[in-house]
Design an enzyme around this catalytic site. Sequence first.
Site, mmCIF file in Angstrom:
data_model
loop_
_atom_site.group_PDB
_atom_site.id
_atom_site.type_symbol
_atom_site.label_atom_id
_atom_site.label_comp_id
_atom_site.label_asym_id
_atom_site.label_seq_id
_atom_site.Cartn_x
_atom_site.Cartn_y
_atom_site.Cartn_z
ATOM 1 N N CYS A 1 -15.250 26.404 -59.494
ATOM 2 C CA CYS A 1 -16.367 25.473 -59.264
ATOM 3 C C CYS A 1 -17.745 26.106 -59.180
ATOM 4 O O CYS A 1 -18.677 25.645 -59.845
ATOM 5 C CB CYS A 1 -16.127 24.684 -57.985
ATOM 6 S SG CYS A 1 -14.879 23.427 -58.179
ATOM 7 N N PHE B 1 -25.290 25.042 -52.819
ATOM 8 C CA PHE B 1 -25.700 25.540 -51.493
ATOM 9 C C PHE B 1 -24.677 26.535 -50.939
ATOM 10 O O PHE B 1 -25.034 27.557 -50.367
ATOM 11 C CB PHE B 1 -25.867 24.367 -50.502
ATOM 12 C CG PHE B 1 -27.260 23.822 -50.451
ATOM 13 C CD1 PHE B 1 -27.866 23.310 -51.583
ATOM 14 C CD2 PHE B 1 -27.983 23.818 -49.264
ATOM 15 C CE1 PHE B 1 -29.159 22.799 -51.546
ATOM 16 C CE2 PHE B 1 -29.278 23.315 -49.209
ATOM 17 C CZ PHE B 1 -29.865 22.810 -50.346
ATOM 18 N N TYR C 1 -5.261 21.530 -60.054
ATOM 19 C CA TYR C 1 -5.548 21.883 -58.661
ATOM 20 C C TYR C 1 -6.228 20.745 -57.916
ATOM 21 O O TYR C 1 -6.152 20.676 -56.697
ATOM 22 C CB TYR C 1 -6.421 23.143 -58.615
ATOM 23 C CG TYR C 1 -5.630 24.392 -58.915
ATOM 24 C CD1 TYR C 1 -4.992 25.090 -57.894
ATOM 25 C CD2 TYR C 1 -5.467 24.849 -60.221
ATOM 26 C CE1 TYR C 1 -4.238 26.222 -58.162
ATOM 27 C CE2 TYR C 1 -4.718 25.987 -60.495
ATOM 28 C CZ TYR C 1 -4.108 26.672 -59.460
ATOM 29 O OH TYR C 1 -3.357 27.787 -59.715
ATOM 30 N N THR D 1 -15.586 17.559 -61.408
ATOM 31 C CA THR D 1 -17.023 17.784 -61.223
ATOM 32 C C THR D 1 -17.718 17.597 -62.547
ATOM 33 O O THR D 1 -17.331 18.198 -63.544
ATOM 34 C CB THR D 1 -17.293 19.224 -60.789
ATOM 35 O OG1 THR D 1 -16.472 19.487 -59.689
ATOM 36 C CG2 THR D 1 -18.740 19.416 -60.408
ATOM 37 N N PRO E 1 -14.486 22.812 -68.233
ATOM 38 C CA PRO E 1 -14.932 24.209 -68.261
ATOM 39 C C PRO E 1 -16.355 24.324 -68.812
ATOM 40 O O PRO E 1 -16.870 23.380 -69.408
ATOM 41 C CB PRO E 1 -13.936 24.885 -69.207
ATOM 42 C CG PRO E 1 -13.415 23.788 -70.071
ATOM 43 C CD PRO E 1 -13.462 22.532 -69.251
HETATM 44 C C1 UDX Z 1 -15.278 25.320 -53.510
HETATM 45 C C2 UDX Z 1 -15.897 24.404 -52.439
HETATM 46 O O1 UDX Z 1 -15.761 25.038 -51.163
HETATM 47 C C3 UDX Z 1 -15.210 23.052 -52.456
HETATM 48 O O2 UDX Z 1 -15.839 22.176 -51.532
HETATM 49 C C4 UDX Z 1 -15.291 22.463 -53.855
HETATM 50 O O3 UDX Z 1 -14.589 21.235 -53.918
HETATM 51 C C5 UDX Z 1 -14.713 23.431 -54.886
HETATM 52 O O4 UDX Z 1 -15.366 24.701 -54.782
HETATM 53 P P1 UDX Z 1 -13.066 26.775 -53.695
HETATM 54 O O5 UDX Z 1 -13.689 27.319 -54.921
HETATM 55 O O6 UDX Z 1 -11.661 26.272 -53.759
HETATM 56 O O7 UDX Z 1 -13.923 25.540 -53.153
HETATM 57 O O8 UDX Z 1 -13.083 27.882 -52.547
HETATM 58 P P2 UDX Z 1 -14.166 28.404 -51.482
HETATM 59 O O9 UDX Z 1 -13.488 28.522 -50.181
HETATM 60 O O10 UDX Z 1 -15.411 27.631 -51.504
HETATM 61 O O11 UDX Z 1 -14.452 29.895 -52.000
HETATM 62 C C6 UDX Z 1 -15.107 30.158 -53.216
HETATM 63 C C7 UDX Z 1 -15.319 31.639 -53.383
HETATM 64 O O12 UDX Z 1 -16.273 32.143 -52.454
HETATM 65 C C8 UDX Z 1 -14.062 32.486 -53.163
HETATM 66 O O13 UDX Z 1 -13.993 33.505 -54.121
HETATM 67 C C9 UDX Z 1 -14.258 33.045 -51.772
HETATM 68 O O14 UDX Z 1 -13.545 34.242 -51.563
HETATM 69 C C10 UDX Z 1 -15.754 33.269 -51.767
HETATM 70 N N1 UDX Z 1 -16.338 33.307 -50.411
HETATM 71 C C11 UDX Z 1 -16.274 32.197 -49.603
HETATM 72 C C12 UDX Z 1 -17.003 34.448 -49.973
HETATM 73 O O15 UDX Z 1 -17.089 35.452 -50.694
HETATM 74 N N2 UDX Z 1 -17.577 34.453 -48.719
HETATM 75 C C13 UDX Z 1 -17.532 33.371 -47.896
HETATM 76 O O16 UDX Z 1 -18.081 33.444 -46.783
HETATM 77 C C14 UDX Z 1 -16.858 32.205 -48.349
HETATM 78 P P1 ADP Z 2 -8.839 21.214 -61.878
HETATM 79 O O1 ADP Z 2 -9.032 22.447 -61.041
HETATM 80 O O2 ADP Z 2 -10.136 20.509 -62.164
HETATM 81 O O3 ADP Z 2 -7.790 20.300 -61.346
HETATM 82 P P2 ADP Z 2 -6.965 22.166 -63.919
HETATM 83 O O4 ADP Z 2 -7.253 22.952 -65.148
HETATM 84 O O5 ADP Z 2 -6.132 22.761 -62.832
HETATM 85 O O6 ADP Z 2 -8.394 21.712 -63.349
HETATM 86 O O7 ADP Z 2 -6.267 20.789 -64.319
HETATM 87 C C1 ADP Z 2 -6.710 19.933 -65.315
HETATM 88 C C2 ADP Z 2 -5.482 19.359 -66.039
HETATM 89 O O8 ADP Z 2 -5.918 18.310 -66.911
HETATM 90 C C3 ADP Z 2 -4.723 20.353 -66.931
HETATM 91 O O9 ADP Z 2 -3.374 20.444 -66.475
HETATM 92 C C4 ADP Z 2 -4.819 19.745 -68.351
HETATM 93 O O10 ADP Z 2 -3.615 19.896 -69.098
HETATM 94 C C5 ADP Z 2 -5.054 18.269 -68.044
HETATM 95 N N1 ADP Z 2 -5.689 17.527 -69.138
HETATM 96 C C6 ADP Z 2 -6.809 17.836 -69.827
HETATM 97 N N2 ADP Z 2 -7.105 16.871 -70.731
HETATM 98 C C7 ADP Z 2 -6.156 15.907 -70.621
HETATM 99 C C8 ADP Z 2 -5.904 14.630 -71.264
HETATM 100 N N3 ADP Z 2 -6.735 14.157 -72.216
HETATM 101 N N4 ADP Z 2 -4.827 13.935 -70.885
HETATM 102 C C9 ADP Z 2 -4.004 14.404 -69.916
HETATM 103 N N5 ADP Z 2 -4.179 15.573 -69.265
HETATM 104 C C10 ADP Z 2 -5.241 16.324 -69.604
#
Ligand code: UDX
Ligand code: ADP
Length: 463
Positions: free
Chosen positions: A277, A227, A13, A133, A94
């Site tokens: 995250c 935050f 992602y 991260t 993770p």
């Molecule tokens: C987050 C951060 O926003 C992003 O900057 C960082 O890089 C990765 O983590 P993400 O997890 O993709 O991004 O989505 P985000 O929009 O932050 O939502 C996280 C969770 O909080 C979701 O489950 C969302 O539904 C929930 N949420 C968000 C609420 O419940 N209320 C809100 O007002 C905002």
């Molecule tokens: P993120 O949300 O941080 O991008 P994902 O789980 O979606 O996390 O993606 C991480 C990707 O990294 C997975 O597709 C996994 O197969 C890959 N990966 C993990 N370890 C290795 C490695 N040593 N070499 C190549 N790919 C890897």
Amino acid sequence: MKISKICCIGAGYVGGPTMAIIAQKCPHIQVTVVDLNAERIGAWNDTDTANIPIYEPGLAEVVAEARGRNLFFSTDVAKAIDEAQMIFISVNTPTKTYGSGKGMAADLKYIELCARQIAAIAKDNKIVVEKSTLPVRTAEAIKSILDQTGNGVQFQILSNPEFLAEGTAIQDLLAPDRVLIGGDQSEGGEVAVQALVDIYANWVPIDRILRTNLWSSELSKLTANAFLAQRISSINALSELCEVTGADINEVAKAIGMDSRIGPKFLKASVGFGGSCFQKDILNLVYIAQSYGLTAVADYWEQVIILNDHQKRRFAKKIVKTLYNTVSDKKIAFLGWAFKKDTNDTRESAAIYVADDLLNEYAQLAIYDPKVSRKKMLADLDYLETRTPEENARQAKTFEDPYVACKDAHAIAILTEWEEFRSYDWQRIYDDMQKPAFVFDGRNLLGKSLLERIGFVYHAIGS
Ligand code: UDX
Ligand code: ADP
């Protein structure tokens, strides 16, 4: 230093969308995204870009434009590392599920494997960029592995945390609030930072590109997520108070959000935050604070997670209590499984935990999500190991048609704020349900007055 070849390890992602935008905006740079997961790479290379493995609005179009021109997806990790001048690490980190730091610290084994592989392969100087991260001071660990197991070549480590949010990744990447680049404060470090600044400067205004030291960059990412999550737990804590006092959380959020010091964003009460995250980063922060003996700091941040868990659990409890204290053999339809709208990602989604609690009460679940597959839903439940996969499959049915999912249900629970739920024919859904027909809106998505006029018993969060 001019970069012409980039490699990104990890086609997930973060890596996938980020590299697609770099390739789109820098046609002069060859970008190769590699992953050990051949199925995932196969999907990225699917001739029909509708089948790429990540659902993210606008991403398929960017991939269609750049793929085969200067954007490549491959399982040949070694070749891509060898050829690249700059290597992004975007593998998953993770929370540890074993040993010391279990349930709290980030598991860095994938990062370490990458570092060792880069060290073994590199025959010329490389810039290594941490995109995942990571806990503070991971760069130091990566550097130590690279320097001590490498072939005598020079490595520069940069921290360039990703702030994109899923569902809006393309917009966030095209117009970021800021790009953060942390590097070593040496001559070599500054050259490496500048090389990465030059890449982003192809489309990001230069005043939005911040340079910091490595540790500040790493800690800023954790802090930003902590935050944001804290705001959600704060509003969710007050949602419970609203429910018992008669105040309305949406009105409270609006009133406080108009204070320019507080601001209106991230104040939406919900069934609880999910995503890969927030929880992981806060646990990580807590672990780091604990490991320095800062108990008060650790406890302060841990409360954000405790409240979030409470919010998910109390949603499930409210369903059981409202349905006359038993949901045994009652059909409960789930609308939404993803952790937020516009993504097929389900990591830490509140839906999983609410479902698990209701399955413990012997409910029959009927789940619909526009983008999440049945395989994924069941895998999420199986991962909790609360019951056998056979039991999960028996108790949790999944549907491709929301109207069929809701037919004969005693209650509907809204778990994700997908826009399409608003425009359903709610009269038709009501007519086909058991009576009284309950809706538990975990996202405050639907109009209370419309649903009540139809005849639903409607429960929202925080009112
Ligand atoms: C987050 C951060 O926003 C992003 O900057 C960082 O890089 C990765 O983590 P993400 O997890 O993709 O991004 O989505 P985000 O929009 O932050 O939502 C996280 C969770 O909080 C979701 O489950 C969302 O539904 C929930 N949420 C968000 C609420 O419940 N209320 C809100 O007002 C905002
Ligand atoms: P993120 O949300 O941080 O991008 P994902 O789980 O979606 O996390 O993606 C991480 C990707 O990294 C997975 O597709 C996994 O197969 C890959 N990966 C993990 N370890 C290795 C490695 N040593 N070499 C190549 N790919 C890897």
